[in-house]
Design a protein around this motif. Structure first.
Motif, PDB file in Angstrom:
ATOM      1  N   ASN A  16       0.833  -1.212   0.000  1.00  0.00           N
ATOM      2  CA  ASN A  16       0.000   0.000   0.000  1.00  0.00           C
ATOM      3  C   ASN A  16       0.866   1.259   0.000  1.00  0.00           C
ATOM      4  O   ASN A  16       0.599   2.211  -0.735  1.00  0.00           O
ATOM      5  CB  ASN A  16      -0.932   0.010   1.216  1.00  0.00           C
ATOM      6  N   ASN A  23       1.186   7.466  -6.196  1.00  0.00           N
ATOM      7  CA  ASN A  23       0.131   8.493  -6.281  1.00  0.00           C
ATOM      8  C   ASN A  23       0.715   9.861  -5.967  1.00  0.00           C
ATOM      9  O   ASN A  23       0.470  10.845  -6.658  1.00  0.00           O
ATOM     10  CB  ASN A  23      -0.988   8.207  -5.266  1.00  0.00           C
ATOM     11  N   THR A  85     -15.256  13.875  -7.579  1.00  0.00           N
ATOM     12  CA  THR A  85     -15.201  12.512  -8.110  1.00  0.00           C
ATOM     13  C   THR A  85     -15.638  11.563  -7.008  1.00  0.00           C
ATOM     14  O   THR A  85     -15.115  11.621  -5.897  1.00  0.00           O
ATOM     15  CB  THR A  85     -13.764  12.167  -8.568  1.00  0.00           C
ATOM     16  N   LEU A  87     -15.979   7.979  -5.220  1.00  0.00           N
ATOM     17  CA  LEU A  87     -15.278   6.699  -5.137  1.00  0.00           C
ATOM     18  C   LEU A  87     -15.999   5.847  -4.109  1.00  0.00           C
ATOM     19  O   LEU A  87     -15.922   6.115  -2.918  1.00  0.00           O
ATOM     20  CB  LEU A  87     -13.823   6.948  -4.720  1.00  0.00           C
ATOM     21  N   THR A  89     -16.502   2.385  -2.094  1.00  0.00           N
ATOM     22  CA  THR A  89     -15.601   1.296  -1.709  1.00  0.00           C
ATOM     23  C   THR A  89     -16.272  -0.065  -1.778  1.00  0.00           C
ATOM     24  O   THR A  89     -15.635  -1.085  -1.605  1.00  0.00           O
ATOM     25  CB  THR A  89     -15.061   1.503  -0.285  1.00  0.00           C
ATOM     26  N   ASN A 102      -4.614   1.992  -3.544  1.00  0.00           N
ATOM     27  CA  ASN A 102      -5.008   1.441  -4.832  1.00  0.00           C
ATOM     28  C   ASN A 102      -6.363   1.983  -5.302  1.00  0.00           C
ATOM     29  O   ASN A 102      -6.571   2.249  -6.480  1.00  0.00           O
ATOM     30  CB  ASN A 102      -5.040  -0.092  -4.738  1.00  0.00           C
ATOM     31  N   MET A 103      -7.288   2.164  -4.336  1.00  0.00           N
ATOM     32  CA  MET A 103      -8.590   2.739  -4.701  1.00  0.00           C
ATOM     33  C   MET A 103      -8.407   4.154  -5.236  1.00  0.00           C
ATOM     34  O   MET A 103      -9.010   4.540  -6.236  1.00  0.00           O
ATOM     35  CB  MET A 103      -9.505   2.793  -3.476  1.00  0.00           C
ATOM     36  N   ARG A 105      -5.733   5.325  -6.556  1.00  0.00           N
ATOM     37  CA  ARG A 105      -5.040   5.181  -7.854  1.00  0.00           C
ATOM     38  C   ARG A 105      -6.065   4.957  -8.969  1.00  0.00           C
ATOM     39  O   ARG A 105      -5.943   5.505 -10.060  1.00  0.00           O
ATOM     40  CB  ARG A 105      -4.064   3.999  -7.772  1.00  0.00           C
ATOM     41  N   SER A 106      -7.053   4.113  -8.687  1.00  0.00           N
ATOM     42  CA  SER A 106      -8.060   3.800  -9.711  1.00  0.00           C
ATOM     43  C   SER A 106      -8.886   5.032 -10.087  1.00  0.00           C
ATOM     44  O   SER A 106      -9.456   5.102 -11.166  1.00  0.00           O
ATOM     45  CB  SER A 106      -8.983   2.679  -9.217  1.00  0.00           C
ATOM     46  N   ALA A 107      -8.943   6.015  -9.183  1.00  0.00           N
ATOM     47  CA  ALA A 107      -9.732   7.219  -9.457  1.00  0.00           C
ATOM     48  C   ALA A 107      -8.900   8.301 -10.158  1.00  0.00           C
ATOM     49  O   ALA A 107      -9.458   9.278 -10.670  1.00  0.00           O
ATOM     50  CB  ALA A 107     -10.300   7.772  -8.153  1.00  0.00           C
ATOM     51  N   SER A 110      -9.875   9.942 -13.523  1.00  0.00           N
ATOM     52  CA  SER A 110     -11.082  10.782 -13.565  1.00  0.00           C
ATOM     53  C   SER A 110     -10.936  12.059 -12.741  1.00  0.00           C
ATOM     54  O   SER A 110     -11.895  12.810 -12.588  1.00  0.00           O
ATOM     55  CB  SER A 110     -12.304   9.970 -13.105  1.00  0.00           C
TER      56      SER A 110
END
Lengths: 226, 107
Positions: A16, A23, A85, A87, A89, A102-103, A105-107, A110
């Motif tokens: 993590n 990030n 944005t 997000l 979970t 990681n969450m 990172r996925s955003a 956008s």
């Protein structure tokens, strides 16, 4: 078949932390400062953002809104004409109780990183798990409201020790409560000596100017060379 | 719930080092300041998770004093200054026991 002991000696959250650093590098490249904003559920994170985001002395701000489910908070903030944005979970009932690197990172794709100076990541309401997971932030801010009890810093030391600023919210309610602010601040200082704190009321606006100035100050920070 | 989140992190670390081998024991070093409940953490694992609890110790440099704390109080009782954490923040996978399959194929 035989058994072998393999020596590891590695921080369990290493994976993590590595993604959090990636990030952070991306945020730095875009010259975006990042605040990880945390509290227990219902302490007033979204209300305190609603108070300051519309007028931030020219700082362009975006919000990454973390929630287990739904977009109620994001909708509230979007009405302020701030890029938000969402997000989530979890799908359905029962998702992660915190954001991890990681969450976030996925955003990233956008997020309008080129158009903002400051990103506020509103974490999932929880005083335990979010403290463990770095997401790539420059600093951490938490809200502790006076309806929560003076002993909270002693019960959740990890959270209180990891934050640079503690906003003590809902102080307009003090006349109606048996809450001893002095005791809270004493416990806070015992757990995290010298931590900055601002007494605020999202409802009346008391202390909000100091909170706004602090947030603007994050953008003006110059990083010391590593 | 906290322990479940942390279990995921442990599994990631373990899987990386196991490199496909079957894991039988995971040894952890957990600092007292991490607020981890050992039994709860062990509950989430199908393998044995051995945990060594590291006590929380702090130090006051000006007073040249070091002591163990059982409450999260980081002010030095001597001078009132801020004490530094010496130990208790660990959350590490120390080692894993794995089953090695003998290599019988000639190389």
């Amino acid at each position: 078949m035989h058994r072998t002991k393999v020596r590891v000696v590695e921080e369990a959250l290493d994976a993590n932390n590595t993604i959090a650093q990636t990030n952070r590098d991306d945020f730095d490249r875009a010259s975006v400062k990042v605040v990880n904003f945390m509290s227990a559920p219902g302490a007033g994170k979204t209300s305190l953002l609603e108070r300051v985001l519309p007028e931030l002395h020219g700082v362009r701000v975006g919000v990454l809104e973390g929630d287990v489910q739904g977009s109620m908070d994001a909708d509230r903030l979007a009405s302020l004409h701030v890029p938000v944005t969402q997000l989530n979970t979890g799908s359905g009932f029962g998702g992660e109780c915190h954001l991890d690197a990681n969450m976030v990172r996925s955003a990233l794709p956008s997020l309008p990183l080129d158009d903002i100076d400051l990103l506020v990541i509103e974490n999932v309401g929880n005083l335990v798990c979010p403290a463990e997971f770095k997401v790539g932030e420059d600093t951490r801010v938490m809200v502790c409201s006076v309806t929560e009890g003076e002993d909270k810093p002693l019960k959740y030391p990890l959270m209180f020790r990891t934050c640079e600023l503690v906003l003590v919210n809902k102080i307009d309610l003090l006349p109606h409560l048996d809450f001893d602010v002095g005791k809270l601040l004493y416990n806070l200082d015992a757990v995290h000596p010298g931590v900055e704190r601002i007494l605020v009321s999202a409802r009346t606006g008391e202390g909000v100017d100091a909170w706004r100035d602090w947030l603007v100050g994050v953008v003006e920070r110059v990083e010391a060379p590593a | 719930v906290h322990e479940l989140s942390l279990s995921g992190a442990i599994v990631n670390t373990v899987v990386k080092h196991a490199a496909g081998r079957r894991v039988t024991v995971v040894s952890l070093r957990v600092g007292a300041l991490r607020q981890v409940v050992p039994d709860t953490l062990a509950f989430y694992f199908g393998f044995v998770a051995e945990q060594v609890l590291i006590p929380a110790r702090v130090r006051c440099d000006p007073c040249e004093r070091e002591w163990e704390i059982d409450m999260p109080i980081f002010r030095c009782p001597g001078c009132g200054g801020a004490a530094e954490v010496v130990s208790g923040e660990e959350f590490e996978v120390e080692s894993i026991d794995v089953e090695e399959v003998e290599c019988i194929a000639p190389r």
